[in-house]
Design an enzyme around this catalytic site. Structure first.
Site, PDB file in Angstrom:
ATOM      1  CE  LYS A   1     -14.085   5.253   1.026  1.00 24.33           C
ATOM      2  NZ  LYS A   1     -13.007   5.350   2.030  1.00 24.33           N
TER       3      LYS A   1
ATOM      4  CB  THR B   1     -10.291   4.393  -1.056  1.00 24.02           C
ATOM      5  OG1 THR B   1      -9.837   4.752   0.254  1.00 24.02           O
ATOM      6  CG2 THR B   1      -9.531   3.188  -1.555  1.00 24.02           C
TER       7      THR B   1
ATOM      8  CE  LYS C   1      -2.963  10.591   3.235  1.00 26.47           C
ATOM      9  NZ  LYS C   1      -3.590   9.698   2.238  1.00 26.47           N
TER      10      LYS C   1
ATOM     11  CG  HIS D   1      -1.945  -1.028   1.243  1.00 22.85           C
ATOM     12  ND1 HIS D   1      -3.222  -0.851   0.765  1.00 22.85           N
ATOM     13  CD2 HIS D   1      -1.887  -2.310   1.668  1.00 22.85           C
ATOM     14  CE1 HIS D   1      -3.907  -1.972   0.917  1.00 22.85           C
ATOM     15  NE2 HIS D   1      -3.115  -2.879   1.460  1.00 22.85           N
TER      16      HIS D   1
ATOM     17  CE  LYS E   1      -7.056  13.740   0.307  1.00 22.54           C
ATOM     18  NZ  LYS E   1      -7.171  12.489  -0.411  1.00 22.54           N
ATOM     19  NE  ARG E   2      -4.457  10.087  10.171  1.00 25.71           N
ATOM     20  CZ  ARG E   2      -4.036   9.174  11.044  1.00 25.71           C
ATOM     21  NH1 ARG E   2      -4.710   8.057  11.218  1.00 25.71           N
ATOM     22  NH2 ARG E   2      -2.961   9.390  11.765  1.00 25.71           N
TER      23      ARG E   2
HETATM   24  C1  26Q Z   1       2.931   0.324  10.644  1.00 17.91           C
HETATM   25  C2  26Q Z   1       3.811  -0.016  11.650  1.00 17.91           C
HETATM   26  C3  26Q Z   1       3.768   0.624  12.874  1.00 17.91           C
HETATM   27  C4  26Q Z   1       2.789   1.595  13.100  1.00 17.91           C
HETATM   28  C5  26Q Z   1       1.902   1.923  12.097  1.00 17.91           C
HETATM   29  C6  26Q Z   1       1.965   1.303  10.865  1.00 17.91           C
HETATM   30  C7  26Q Z   1       1.022   1.679   9.787  1.00 17.91           C
HETATM   31  C8  26Q Z   1      -0.326   1.833  10.059  1.00 17.91           C
HETATM   32  C9  26Q Z   1      -1.206   2.211   9.061  1.00 17.91           C
HETATM   33  C10 26Q Z   1       1.465   1.894   8.498  1.00 17.91           C
HETATM   34  C11 26Q Z   1       0.574   2.268   7.513  1.00 17.91           C
HETATM   35  C12 26Q Z   1      -0.776   2.426   7.774  1.00 17.91           C
HETATM   36  C13 26Q Z   1      -1.764   2.816   6.775  1.00 17.91           C
HETATM   37  C14 26Q Z   1      -1.540   2.934   5.499  1.00 17.91           C
HETATM   38  C15 26Q Z   1      -2.586   3.318   4.554  1.00 17.91           C
HETATM   39  O1  26Q Z   1      -3.717   3.600   4.928  1.00 17.91           O
HETATM   40  N1  26Q Z   1      -2.277   3.346   3.254  1.00 17.91           N
HETATM   41  C16 26Q Z   1      -3.251   3.715   2.245  1.00 17.91           C
HETATM   42  O2  26Q Z   1      -3.867   2.526   1.776  1.00 17.91           O
HETATM   43  C17 26Q Z   1      -4.944   2.829   0.909  1.00 17.91           C
HETATM   44  C18 26Q Z   1      -5.613   1.525   0.531  1.00 17.91           C
HETATM   45  O3  26Q Z   1      -4.846   0.826  -0.387  1.00 17.91           O
HETATM   46  C19 26Q Z   1      -4.457   3.589  -0.294  1.00 17.91           C
HETATM   47  O4  26Q Z   1      -5.586   3.974  -1.054  1.00 17.91           O
HETATM   48  C20 26Q Z   1      -3.676   4.826   0.120  1.00 17.91           C
HETATM   49  O5  26Q Z   1      -3.106   5.439  -1.015  1.00 17.91           O
HETATM   50  C21 26Q Z   1      -2.594   4.453   1.106  1.00 17.91           C
HETATM   51  O6  26Q Z   1      -1.933   5.594   1.588  1.00 17.91           O
END
Ligand code: 26Q
Length: 818
Positions: free
Chosen positions: A660, A656, A552, A358, A546-547
């Site tokens: 939406k 995503t 972003k 991702h 979004k976050r």
């Molecule tokens: C990992 C290790 C330790 C702490 C936190 C994490 C962690 C947590 C959440 C790393 C990444 C995330 C989230 C990532 C995320 O939401 N990525 C998004 O995924 C979507 C679905 O595929 C994409 O549409 C987005 O582009 C992408 O940013």
């Protein structure tokens, strides 16, 4: 078996009966929470009846089952969603009306499970919805975080985090399954022993944590199929540590119990950024081990110990590398517990696992320090070392003498366990989440692996469930679509395409416009109640939700608002025919991400400046929506006219939210990044506004560090807004407040160069694109036509399409016949 739908009278009787039996009261004297309980229990009974009817069918039919492993499942509220899935919304609406109850008020009573950060977690939830709707057997596996993602308040323009104690009053939707508890082992050391002349390994002196499953039923739309979302909760072993107990160390024994249970205490609030925290690694192994142990146990129950067919009956999917320790965990079980050889175990494991990536950003690719892994998971570490040894030997054949390349590809290298390398090497499939993202994986992040095994790499563009994001979130638009093309689109998402011809129907366009307006009013009501902010519902609504992350580029949006403000102030007379617009932001920042939080403050300060200015406020208003989460999104997205998708090209894997908004008739203003590229392909350049550098241009320009100062020198409008960051225009009480942002744009810091996300580079093009877009909006007929085309062509981004692709290319599950 057919389960009948409840009639209006049956629904009313059920609600009244529950209130009477559970609380000894009638509707007139029930609290809101009691009414929610009674309605939710009524709906839950309906869901569970379908569970009972469909249960066992998968086993009887010997269907292959998918385990979708994900550290996050951002499912959102369940009650309304289940009412939609039962296809009995009308009867419920009538029943509630006759009882004098307002459904939308009741839905608000449900605490939202915030078991995810953003896109990745929400994607998992959309997938489970589609799997059930398509009658594909699956189980989602995640962690039952006692505290989900923090709740956000804005205090004096700053983000303040509050704990999300969503389980405080229990949850209506989970079913505890203590009978399926698994034991997960940490620490200790590995003992080598021989059994019938064979060398074997076992763990000694370890600590055990129990994984207790809580299952949340996920009912498919009109499918009578229920798949479970299994949420593992950490519990100390039943008996307290007896030795220390006996030594009179009662308090230490209790402390250890707390230490075990802390594993499922809280969701880490970082998105696209990682810190190598030991507790996070414990969470990941806890989820991986419990899920794989259960998958093996369930397989044995149906097929015995015939492991040759394991990959034909079980698919394990890792959603990013977070549950990647499931790979060595399956190896461990097959070898240490089931007595298979390394070769056999490796072959089965590889044919079972698939991995979705991702992100391409280095700071989000997981690496764990070797010493941490070896201390916490000694047997898993041994297996990783052996995987690594064999991998490097094989690579040496393929790339003789290319040490550096082999080092980059190694599962263990430079003191770290590299999770992405593990998942790529040990899985049979690696997929990116959009076309451009998959191309970047092949070209750069995993280029070395792509050379050795090109067929492993596939592109499957993300999608969203149109049930939650259109049918449930936008009831008005859904009914209007039914009136135009019938309701077959609700089951067959492709049929949404039929809406396109109604763009030429003036009466339809009028109704479409009125729906958007009504949704703006709904949002305004919500924000008035929650944060005392009313909206002007005749404005154009321009939304970025979004976050918060620098890539972003909420900053690009904020600076362009300041530019527009300056233009209005400089020339108030020329502003008379400016289209009034409301800029809406919704964004949570990771609590430790200093600059992201400062950007939130900046947005709020720009809002204060603009909203309090007697002239500018006539044409523009800036609103920051607190606590952006799934239920806020459900109100916000249907009200949007413009969807801001501004990521630096090459950085957003897919996005995503963009889908939406499109599905709800907003026009995208975006860069050529992630799925925006495919939205452009779908709607054509006349129905979207694209601006900015391409991923190739970004890549090439990364080498010229002086571009930021050149822009500052030559563009007076940009020079002015940058200066306003530090001259007291914003937040006069603290003129130096935004110096960090100013500095990062013009000078960079440490190893990163100035403006590393190309905000300044893209600002002029973005401002022009915004002008074009507003000009477009002025021609209402043509704008609504474009919005309709966007809705009609959004069928491509339905998660049902995505799941069908995963199934054809990766999982090969059979539909359960019910
Ligand atoms: C990992 C290790 C330790 C702490 C936190 C994490 C962690 C947590 C959440 C790393 C990444 C995330 C989230 C990532 C995320 O939401 N990525 C998004 O995924 C979507 C679905 O595929 C994409 O549409 C987005 O582009 C992408 O940013």
């Amino acid at each position: 078996m057919i389960v009948k739908r409840l009639t209006v009278d049956e629904i009313k009787a059920s609600i009244k009966g529950k209130l009477e039996r559970n609380y000894g009261c009638e509707i007139s004297d029930a609290t809101k929470a009691q009414i929610y309980d009674a309605l939710a229990q009524t709906v839950r009974d309906e869901v569970m009846k379908r569970r009972t009817a469909s249960r066992g069918e998968r086993k009887k039919q010997h269907c292959k089952k998918l385990y979708y492993l994900s550290a996050e499942f951002l499912v959102g509220r369940a009650l309304h969603n289940n009412m939609v899935a039962l296809v009995n919304e009308e009867a419920y609406a009538v029943a509630l009306h006759e009882l004098g109850l307002d459904p939308s008020k009741i839905f608000e009573e449900e605490p939202e499970p915030g078991l995810g950060n953003g896109g990745l977690g929400r994607l998992a939830a959309c997938f489970l919805d589609s799997l059930s709707s398509l009658r594909l057997p699956a189980m989602g596996c995640t962690i039952r975080y006692e505290y989900g993602l923090f709740r956000q308040k804005i205090v004096d323009g700053y983000q303040v985090e509050l704990p999300d104690n969503w389980l405080e009053n229990g949850s209506m939707w989970e079913v505890c399954r203590p009978d399926q508890t698994q034991e997960v082992r940490f620490g200790g050391y590995v003992e080598r022993y021989e059994q019938n002349g064979v060398v074997k390994y076992r763990l000694k002196d370890y600590t055990t944590v129990q994984a207790v499953p809580y299952d949340v039923p996920t009912l498919g739309y009109d499918s009578n199929m229920v798949n479970m979302l299994r949420c593992w909760s950490a519990k100390a072993t039943k008996t307290l540590d007896m030795p220390s107990f006996n030594r009179g160390e009662y308090t230490r024994a209790i402390e250890e119990k707390e230490l075990a249970e802390v594993i499922s205490k809280v969701l880490y609030p970082d998105d696209n950024h990682i810190e190598g925290k030991e507790l996070r690694l414990k969470q990941q192994y806890f989820l991986s081990s419990a899920s794989v142990q259960y998958a093996v146990e369930d397989f044995i129950k149906v097929y015995g110990r015939n492991f040759d067919i394991f990959p034909d009956k079980v698919a394990l999917h890792v959603n990013d590398t977070h549950p990647g320790m499931a790979i060595p965990e399956l190896m461990r079980i097959l070898m240490d517990e089931e007595g298979l050889s390394w070769e056999k175990a490796e072959d089965i494991t590889r044919r079972t696992f698939a991995y979705t990536n991702h992100t391409v950003m280095a700071e989000a690719l997981e690496k764990w320090p070797e010493d941490m892994v070896s201390r916490l998971l000694p047997r898993i570490y041994m297996i990783l070392q052996e995987i690594n040894r064999r991998e490097c030997a094989a690579l040496w054949e393929y790339f003789p003498g290319q040490w550096e390349r082999i080092g980059r590809m190694a599962v263990i290298g430079y003191g770290y366990v590299n999770m992405a390398n593990l998942c790529v090497y040990m899985g049979h499939s690696v997929n990116g989440v959009s076309k451009i993202h998959t191309d970047i994986l092949k070209k750069s992040v995993f280029h070395d692996f792509y050379l050795t095994e090109p067929s492993k790499f596939i592109a499957i563009t993300n999608g969203i469930t149109h049930r939650r994001w259109l049918m449930m979130a936008n009831y008005r638009l859904s009914t209007l679509i039914d009136e135009a093309i019938g309701d077959a689109w609700r089951k067959d998402y492709e049929k949404l395409a039929e809406l396109e011809r109604f763009k030429d129907d003036a009466a339809f366009r009028q109704k479409f416009f009125e729906v958007k307006k009504a949704n703006k009013e709904r949002l305004s009501k919500r924000l008035t109640a929650s944060q005392n902010t009313a909206l002007r519902t005749d404005d154009m609504f321009d939304v970025q939700a979004k976050r918060l992350h620098e890539y972003k580029r909420q900053l690009l949006n904020a600076l362009s608002i300041l530019i527009l403000y300056n233009r209005i102030k400089d020339n108030p007379d020329a502003s008379a025919n400016v289209q009034p617009r409301t800029y809406v932001f919704g964004a949570k920042a990771a609590p430790g991400y200093y600059r992201a939080k400062l950007i939130i403050r900046l947005i709020n300060e720009i809002g204060r400046l603009v909203n309090n200015d007697p002239v500018a406020s006539r044409y523009m208003k800036v609103v920051f929506v607190e606590n952006y989460c799934v239920s806020v999104a459900e109100d916000l997205i249907p009200a949007a006219d413009v969807s801001e998708q501004l990521s630096t090209a090459g950085k957003e894997a897919s996005g995503t939210g963009n889908m939406k908004f499109m599905m709800n008739g907003a026009i995208t203003l975006g860069t050529l990044d992630g799925a925006n590229v495919e939205i452009l392909d779908a709607v054509g350049s006349e129905n979207i506004h694209i601006f900015g550098m391409t991923a190739e241009q970004v890549e090439a320009a990364s080498m010229q560090p002086s571009r930021a100062s050149a822009i500052f020198e030559t563009n007076p409008e940009i020079r002015r807004v940058l200066t306003q960051l530090i001259d007291g225009t914003l937040c006069p009480e603290q003129p130096g407040l935004f110096r960090d942002i100013y500095h990062s744009l013009l000078f960079g810091e440490g190893s990163s160069f100035a403006d590393q996300y190309f905000v300044l580079s893209d600002l002029p093009g973005y401002v022009r694109a915004r002008e074009n877009l507003v000009r477009d909006y002025a021609d209402r007929d043509s704008w609504v036509r474009k919005a309709i085309v966007n809705v009609a062509r959004s069928w491509i981004f339905a998660s049902d399409r995505v799941i069908k692709e995963y199934n054809e290319k990766i999982w090969h599950l059979d539909e359960v016949r019910l």
